[in-house]
Design an enzyme around this catalytic site. Structure first.
Site, PDB file in Angstrom:
ATOM      1  N   GLY A  81      30.371  14.709  20.366  1.00 28.55           N
ATOM      2  CA  GLY A  81      29.172  14.736  21.187  1.00 28.55           C
ATOM      3  C   GLY A  81      29.432  14.357  22.631  1.00 28.55           C
ATOM      4  O   GLY A  81      28.746  14.837  23.535  1.00 28.55           O
ATOM      5  N   GLU A 137      39.507  39.108  38.166  1.00 23.97           N
ATOM      6  CA  GLU A 137      40.851  39.605  38.505  1.00 23.97           C
ATOM      7  C   GLU A 137      41.320  40.648  37.486  1.00 23.97           C
ATOM      8  O   GLU A 137      42.522  40.797  37.228  1.00 23.97           O
ATOM      9  CB  GLU A 137      41.878  38.459  38.597  1.00 23.97           C
ATOM     10  CG  GLU A 137      41.471  37.299  39.491  1.00 23.97           C
ATOM     11  CD  GLU A 137      41.492  37.623  40.966  1.00 23.97           C
ATOM     12  OE1 GLU A 137      41.263  38.798  41.308  1.00 23.97           O
ATOM     13  OE2 GLU A 137      41.705  36.716  41.773  1.00 23.97           O
ATOM     14  N   PRO A 141      28.119  46.729  42.153  1.00 22.83           N
ATOM     15  CA  PRO A 141      27.183  46.656  41.021  1.00 22.83           C
ATOM     16  C   PRO A 141      27.471  47.680  39.938  1.00 22.83           C
ATOM     17  O   PRO A 141      27.269  47.413  38.750  1.00 22.83           O
ATOM     18  CB  PRO A 141      25.824  46.915  41.684  1.00 22.83           C
ATOM     19  CG  PRO A 141      25.991  46.420  43.083  1.00 22.83           C
ATOM     20  CD  PRO A 141      27.415  46.754  43.446  1.00 22.83           C
ATOM     21  N   GLY A 157      46.745  37.799  42.494  1.00 28.89           N
ATOM     22  CA  GLY A 157      45.556  37.085  42.056  1.00 28.89           C
ATOM     23  C   GLY A 157      45.583  36.759  40.581  1.00 28.89           C
ATOM     24  O   GLY A 157      45.091  35.697  40.154  1.00 28.89           O
ATOM     25  N   GLY A 191      33.059  47.880  38.265  1.00 28.87           N
ATOM     26  CA  GLY A 191      33.780  46.636  38.046  1.00 28.87           C
ATOM     27  C   GLY A 191      35.209  46.936  37.644  1.00 28.87           C
ATOM     28  O   GLY A 191      36.100  47.084  38.481  1.00 28.87           O
TER      29      GLY A 191
END
Length: 378
Positions: A338, A361, A126, A239, A129
């Site tokens: 649309g 990543e 949390p 990754g 990052g």
């Protein structure tokens, strides 16, 4: 390296057939119902997609990083969400193969390679990052066990995986104090947060992974103490190539849908495809995707050979490919007018799914930071 071998062509055809039959027809419903198709993942595992670049002697498919990029691009044409999860799963399997010992290989890789057991990569927190070295989850040695406490954020597969590869702090020495651990599902003290409500990637669960006095044997430590940050970053190099390939696949699907739509749709007495401005948009999408594909293939080759510019090329390729894929999807939505905004055409789902690839990543801003710093140091 720009011409695929016969084996690679066969791999692409096999994956395309599997994805067309087992993934594409269900992708919209999985997205709508937030359904994680673990049965289909097991089918992918039977075809060798659970350990794509895990060594054959460890139970994997022993393919190259370029082979993997081809596979993820093809899977993503059917559904970027499922392709991206398989990428994350493969990263976990490879890290255990690369940095684990014989006992760990025997204990974890058969289930991961068959995808009977799924893998989750637990690095982000949390409060940590992009600055992954600042993570606060702790692992304290207590006799023959480590005791883990902390919370991981944005974890794909959480609650459904059998194996959680967790990065935790064993010393207060910055990145040098991080260690990697294998935490099996069902361990006492391991729990999960609520399912996150997301913009896209709805067919794979994203939850917090919470550890409260989780005790695991010393034998579940991956590598030596203090080597976890290096393991995590090496995993992320792969990754980044994989998620870039997923972006190209999603972007290519959006481009193909756009060409078909513009050929069929008429305005002012002629097909839309005859409008030069729209044809230019198609040309730009095609060029950007092909440029990105070339970067991904080059980065995959560098990663396979372990060249000195691997980190730089993987960062470049990730940024270029995820931007190109999202731009193609976003342009495709505009070209559909649309109808692109309606779920039945499948374009808006690709837009939602690919947007997050520019964040995870390592965000594309971090990719620019990596490339810039390496350029200055050169």
């Amino acid at each position: 390296m720009f011409d695929l071998t016969e084996d690679q062509v066969s791999i692409v055809e096999m994956v395309a057939d599997f994805a067309t039959e087992n993934i594409a027809p269900h992708a919209a419903a999985w997205d709508r119902d937030h359904h994680f198709p673990v049965d289909v993942l097991a089918q992918a595992g039977e075809l060798g997609m659970g350990g794509i670049y895990v060594r054959e002697e460890s139970g994997g498919s022993g393919m190259s990083r370029l082979d993997a990029a081809l596979i993820f691009e093809e899977l993503s044409k059917a559904d970027p969400t499922i392709a991206a999860y398989i990428s994350i799963h493969n990263m976990v399997a490879w890290m255990i193969d690369k940095f684990g010992n014989d006992e760990q290989h025997a204990a974890w890789l058969p289930g991961l390679c068959s995808m009977e057991s799924l893998g989750s990569y637990c690095l982000t927190e949390p409060g940590a990052g992009s600055d992954a070295a600042a993570l606060s989850t702790r692992a304290v040695l207590d006799g023959e066990h480590y005791v883990l406490n902390g919370t991981k954020q944005f974890i794909s597969g959480a609650g459904s995986s059998g194996v959680y590869l967790v990065m935790a702090r064993t010393a207060d020495t910055g990145s040098a104090g991080i260690t990697a651990f294998i935490v099996p599902d069902g361990t006492e003290g391991l729990s999960f947060g609520a399912l996150e409500a997301k913009m896209g990637w709805n067919a794979q669960p994203t939850r917090q992974v919470v550890m409260e006095d989780v005790r695991i044997p010393v034998g579940n430590r991956l590598g030596e103490e203090g080597t976890g940050f290096g393991i995590a970053m090496k995993g992320l190099n792969g990754g980044r190539v994989n998620i870039g390939a997923c972006s190209i696949g999603g972007g290519q699907a959006a481009l193909d849908k756009s060409i078909a739509y513009l050929k069929e749709r008429e305005a002012f007495g002629k097909p839309l495809i005859s409008q030069q401005a729209l044809l230019f948009a198609i040309a730009d999408m095609e060029t950007e995707l092909e440029t990105a594909r070339t970067m991904i293939w080059r980065a995959a080759d560098a990663l396979e050979r372990g060249t000195k510019d691997t980190v730089r090329l993987c960062a470049m390729a990730k940024r270029v490919a995820t931007d190109a894929g999202f731009n193609a999807a976003n342009t495709a939505l505009q070209l559909h007018g649309g109808y692109g905004y309606l779920s039945e055409y499948g374009i808006e789902k690709i837009v939602r799914d690919l947007r997050v690839h520019q964040i995870l990543e390592g965000s594309n801003e971090i990719m620019r930071l990596i490339v810039g710093r390496l350029a200055v140091e050169r």
